[in-house]
Motif scaffolding. Structure first.
Motif, PDB file in Angstrom:
ATOM      1  N   LEU A  65       6.301  36.228  48.464  1.00 46.65           N
ATOM      2  CA  LEU A  65       5.570  35.273  47.621  1.00 46.65           C
ATOM      3  C   LEU A  65       4.095  35.643  47.689  1.00 46.65           C
ATOM      4  CD1 LEU A  65       5.272  32.581  46.028  1.00 46.65           C
ATOM      5  CD2 LEU A  65       5.167  31.427  48.259  1.00 46.65           C
TER       6      LEU A  65
ATOM      7  N   TYR B 149      -5.569  31.974  45.703  1.00 46.32           N
ATOM      8  CA  TYR B 149      -6.400  30.788  45.869  1.00 46.32           C
ATOM      9  C   TYR B 149      -7.761  31.055  45.254  1.00 46.32           C
ATOM     10  CZ  TYR B 149      -2.992  29.407  49.449  1.00 46.32           C
ATOM     11  OH  TYR B 149      -1.843  29.071  50.121  1.00 46.32           O
TER      12      TYR B 149
ATOM     13  N   HIS C   8       3.333  21.477  54.879  1.00 41.70           N
ATOM     14  CA  HIS C   8       4.749  21.590  54.495  1.00 41.70           C
ATOM     15  C   HIS C   8       5.493  22.451  55.513  1.00 41.70           C
ATOM     16  CE1 HIS C   8       2.991  25.339  53.053  1.00 41.70           C
ATOM     17  NE2 HIS C   8       4.195  25.863  53.183  1.00 41.70           N
TER      18      HIS C   8
ATOM     19  N   ASP D 101       8.497  25.631  55.650  1.00 40.23           N
ATOM     20  CA  ASP D 101       9.207  26.632  54.845  1.00 40.23           C
ATOM     21  C   ASP D 101      10.677  26.530  55.224  1.00 40.23           C
ATOM     22  OD1 ASP D 101       6.595  27.336  54.274  1.00 40.23           O
ATOM     23  OD2 ASP D 101       6.900  29.479  54.581  1.00 40.23           O
TER      24      ASP D 101
ATOM     25  N   SER E 256       2.747  36.712  57.242  1.00 41.73           N
ATOM     26  CA  SER E 256       1.741  36.258  56.287  1.00 41.73           C
ATOM     27  C   SER E 256       0.502  37.143  56.376  1.00 41.73           C
ATOM     28  CB  SER E 256       1.435  34.794  56.609  1.00 41.73           C
ATOM     29  OG  SER E 256       0.127  34.449  56.268  1.00 41.73           O
TER      30      SER E 256
ATOM     31  N   PHE F 113      -6.312  27.837  58.202  1.00 42.86           N
ATOM     32  CA  PHE F 113      -4.892  27.569  58.333  1.00 42.86           C
ATOM     33  C   PHE F 113      -4.676  26.361  59.214  1.00 42.86           C
ATOM     34  CE2 PHE F 113      -1.129  30.115  57.731  1.00 42.86           C
ATOM     35  CZ  PHE F 113      -1.599  31.051  56.851  1.00 42.86           C
TER      36      PHE F 113
ATOM     37  N   PHE G 200      -1.967  24.455  61.425  1.00 40.47           N
ATOM     38  CA  PHE G 200      -0.697  24.770  62.070  1.00 40.47           C
ATOM     39  C   PHE G 200      -0.290  23.596  62.947  1.00 40.47           C
ATOM     40  CE2 PHE G 200       1.524  27.139  65.598  1.00 40.47           C
ATOM     41  CZ  PHE G 200       2.666  27.386  64.877  1.00 40.47           C
TER      42      PHE G 200
ATOM     43  N   SER H  51       8.645  28.372  66.542  1.00 41.53           N
ATOM     44  CA  SER H  51       7.644  27.817  65.621  1.00 41.53           C
ATOM     45  C   SER H  51       8.010  28.027  64.153  1.00 41.53           C
ATOM     46  CB  SER H  51       6.266  28.436  65.894  1.00 41.53           C
ATOM     47  OG  SER H  51       6.236  29.782  65.499  1.00 41.53           O
TER      48      SER H  51
ATOM     49  N   LEU I  53       9.853  26.537  62.054  1.00 45.46           N
ATOM     50  CA  LEU I  53       9.904  25.373  61.154  1.00 45.46           C
ATOM     51  C   LEU I  53       8.710  24.433  61.319  1.00 45.46           C
ATOM     52  CD1 LEU I  53      13.745  24.653  61.188  1.00 45.46           C
ATOM     53  CD2 LEU I  53      12.355  25.395  59.232  1.00 45.46           C
ATOM     54  N   ASN I  54       7.652  24.930  61.939  1.00 48.15           N
ATOM     55  CA  ASN I  54       6.480  24.072  62.110  1.00 48.15           C
ATOM     56  C   ASN I  54       5.798  23.786  60.772  1.00 48.15           C
ATOM     57  OD1 ASN I  54       7.088  24.611  64.814  1.00 48.15           O
ATOM     58  ND2 ASN I  54       4.939  24.616  65.405  1.00 48.15           N
TER      59      ASN I  54
ATOM     60  N   VAL J 228      -2.903  25.105  54.131  1.00 52.38           N
ATOM     61  CA  VAL J 228      -4.152  25.849  53.957  1.00 52.38           C
ATOM     62  C   VAL J 228      -5.189  24.878  53.399  1.00 52.38           C
ATOM     63  CG1 VAL J 228      -5.267  27.802  52.798  1.00 52.38           C
ATOM     64  CG2 VAL J 228      -2.860  27.975  53.494  1.00 52.38           C
TER      65      VAL J 228
ATOM     66  N   ARG K  33      -8.890  34.300  47.296  1.00 55.56           N
ATOM     67  CA  ARG K  33      -8.089  34.659  48.460  1.00 55.56           C
ATOM     68  C   ARG K  33      -6.688  34.973  47.969  1.00 55.56           C
ATOM     69  NH1 ARG K  33      -4.455  31.670  52.120  1.00 55.56           N
ATOM     70  NH2 ARG K  33      -4.327  32.966  53.990  1.00 55.56           N
TER      71      ARG K  33
ATOM     72  N   ASN L 111      -2.784  35.659  49.475  1.00 54.97           N
ATOM     73  CA  ASN L 111      -1.906  35.640  50.644  1.00 54.97           C
ATOM     74  C   ASN L 111      -0.528  36.158  50.258  1.00 54.97           C
ATOM     75  OD1 ASN L 111      -1.465  34.421  53.578  1.00 54.97           O
ATOM     76  ND2 ASN L 111       0.345  34.040  52.356  1.00 54.97           N
TER      77      ASN L 111
ATOM     78  N   THR M  51       3.286  36.328  51.561  1.00 57.47           N
ATOM     79  CA  THR M  51       4.193  35.705  52.524  1.00 57.47           C
ATOM     80  C   THR M  51       5.551  36.403  52.420  1.00 57.47           C
ATOM     81  OG1 THR M  51       3.052  33.603  52.249  1.00 57.47           O
ATOM     82  CG2 THR M  51       5.170  33.531  53.334  1.00 57.47           C
TER      83      THR M  51
HETATM   84  C1  MD3 Z   1       3.676  28.299  60.292  1.00 54.96           C
HETATM   85  N1  MD3 Z   1       1.496  30.201  52.462  1.00 54.96           N
HETATM   86  O1  MD3 Z   1       3.477  29.998  50.737  1.00 54.96           O
HETATM   87  S1  MD3 Z   1       2.120  31.513  55.120  1.00 54.96           S
HETATM   88  C2  MD3 Z   1       3.589  29.326  51.788  1.00 54.96           C
HETATM   89  O2  MD3 Z   1      -1.860  31.084  53.108  1.00 54.96           O
HETATM   90  C3  MD3 Z   1       2.476  29.345  52.747  1.00 54.96           C
HETATM   91  O3  MD3 Z   1      -0.685  30.918  51.309  1.00 54.96           O
HETATM   92  C4  MD3 Z   1       0.376  30.419  53.335  1.00 54.96           C
HETATM   93  O4  MD3 Z   1       2.496  28.631  53.694  1.00 54.96           O
HETATM   94  C5  MD3 Z   1      -0.807  30.834  52.531  1.00 54.96           C
HETATM   95  O5  MD3 Z   1       4.596  28.672  52.080  1.00 54.96           O
HETATM   96  C6  MD3 Z   1       0.626  31.559  54.268  1.00 54.96           C
HETATM   97  C7  MD3 Z   1       1.734  30.551  56.502  1.00 54.96           C
HETATM   98  C8  MD3 Z   1       2.912  30.128  57.270  1.00 54.96           C
HETATM   99  C9  MD3 Z   1       4.176  30.427  56.838  1.00 54.96           C
HETATM  100  C10 MD3 Z   1       5.257  30.032  57.554  1.00 54.96           C
HETATM  101  C11 MD3 Z   1       5.115  29.314  58.724  1.00 54.96           C
HETATM  102  C12 MD3 Z   1       2.746  29.419  58.418  1.00 54.96           C
HETATM  103  C13 MD3 Z   1       3.837  29.014  59.143  1.00 54.96           C
HETATM  104  C14 MD3 Z   1       6.214  28.916  59.465  1.00 54.96           C
HETATM  105  C15 MD3 Z   1       6.031  28.222  60.599  1.00 54.96           C
HETATM  106  C16 MD3 Z   1       4.772  27.901  61.024  1.00 54.96           C
END
Ligand code: MD3
Ligand code: FE
Length: 216
Positions: A121, A125, A134, A136, A148, A157, A159, A185, A187-188, A192, A207, A209, A211
């Protein structure tokens, strides 16, 4: 104590443990960035960035596209992975070798030696865009990590933990940083914060990103 030592660890360590199973590899994408940006132009020529709509009817502030076998999409019917770009009816562009090489090597560096992503994905931004907290969880299983890659303008970020109300840690993600999230981690909750306006030499005022996930 010499200057070299004082200027490296622990002030700006190349590798940070964010949580059990979650590792931040500072600058790991820098050698790949020029190739990634060229490949990204090829992807967006066929599957342009678009603002998707959530099942609740909200337009996402981050613009998105995908490459790989599976692409993450959202519309009024829900969140899911699809092999086809709904905007043009064609399969998503193939995952470029430089994308795959970076994701596989970063995952292996973090200890996930069998990770082969089938989905990437790509989030764009523009200043002000954000991604609210959210999980994933649209993937077939949560055994594989998520990789990522941050490019261009920096972002904060968020977390958190396994429930939405858990406290969040904040990490500054900068151009070239790679994070690997897996194990306990996976499912944590995460998000952003709104990207601040600015200018990046390679990307201008945005920006990007990437993923990487095993979705199917
Ligand atoms: C922490 N995108 O697209 S992944 C997404 O910066 C998303 O656009 C972030 O979250 C972005 O769903 C970058 C960051 C991420 C992904 C999965 C995680 C952080 C996570 C799973 C567990 C904990
Ligand atoms: Fe996410």
């Amino acid at each position: 104590m010499n200057d070299l030592f004082e200027n490296s660890a622990p002030l700006d360590p190349p590798r940070e443990v964010m949580a059990e199973g979650a590792i931040l590899l500072r600058g790991a994408a820098l050698p790949f960035a020029p190739d990634i940006l060229v490949a990204l132009d090829g992807i967006t020529a066929r599957s342009p960035f678009r603002h998707m709509v959530t099942p609740g009817g909200y337009r996402m502030s981050a613009a998105m596209t995908n490459c790989g076998i599976a692409g993450w999409i959202t519309d009024r019917h829900g969140y899911r992975y699809d092999r086809v770009d709904p905007e043009n009816g064609f399969p998503w562009p193939a995952m470029p070798t430089c994308f795959l090489d970076l994701a596989v090597s970063a995952a292996a560096d973090a200890g996930y030696v069998n990770f082969v992503p089938d989905a990437c994905l790509i989030n764009r931004y523009d200043p002000g865009a954000r991604l609210s907290l959210h999980q994933d969880k649209d993937e077939q299983d949560f055994v594989n990590p998520i990789v990522s890659v941050s490019l261009g303008l920096p972002a904060i970020f968020q977390f958190g933990g396994l429930t939405r109300s858990d406290p969040v840690c904040k990490f500054a993600m900068r151009h070239g940083d790679v994070a690997v999230w897996g194990g306990p981690s996976r499912l944590n909750f995460h998000g952003v914060a709104g990207v601040k306006d600015g200018h990046h030499d390679m990307l201008g005022s945005k920006r990007i990103n990437l993923t990487f996930r095993r979705a199917l």
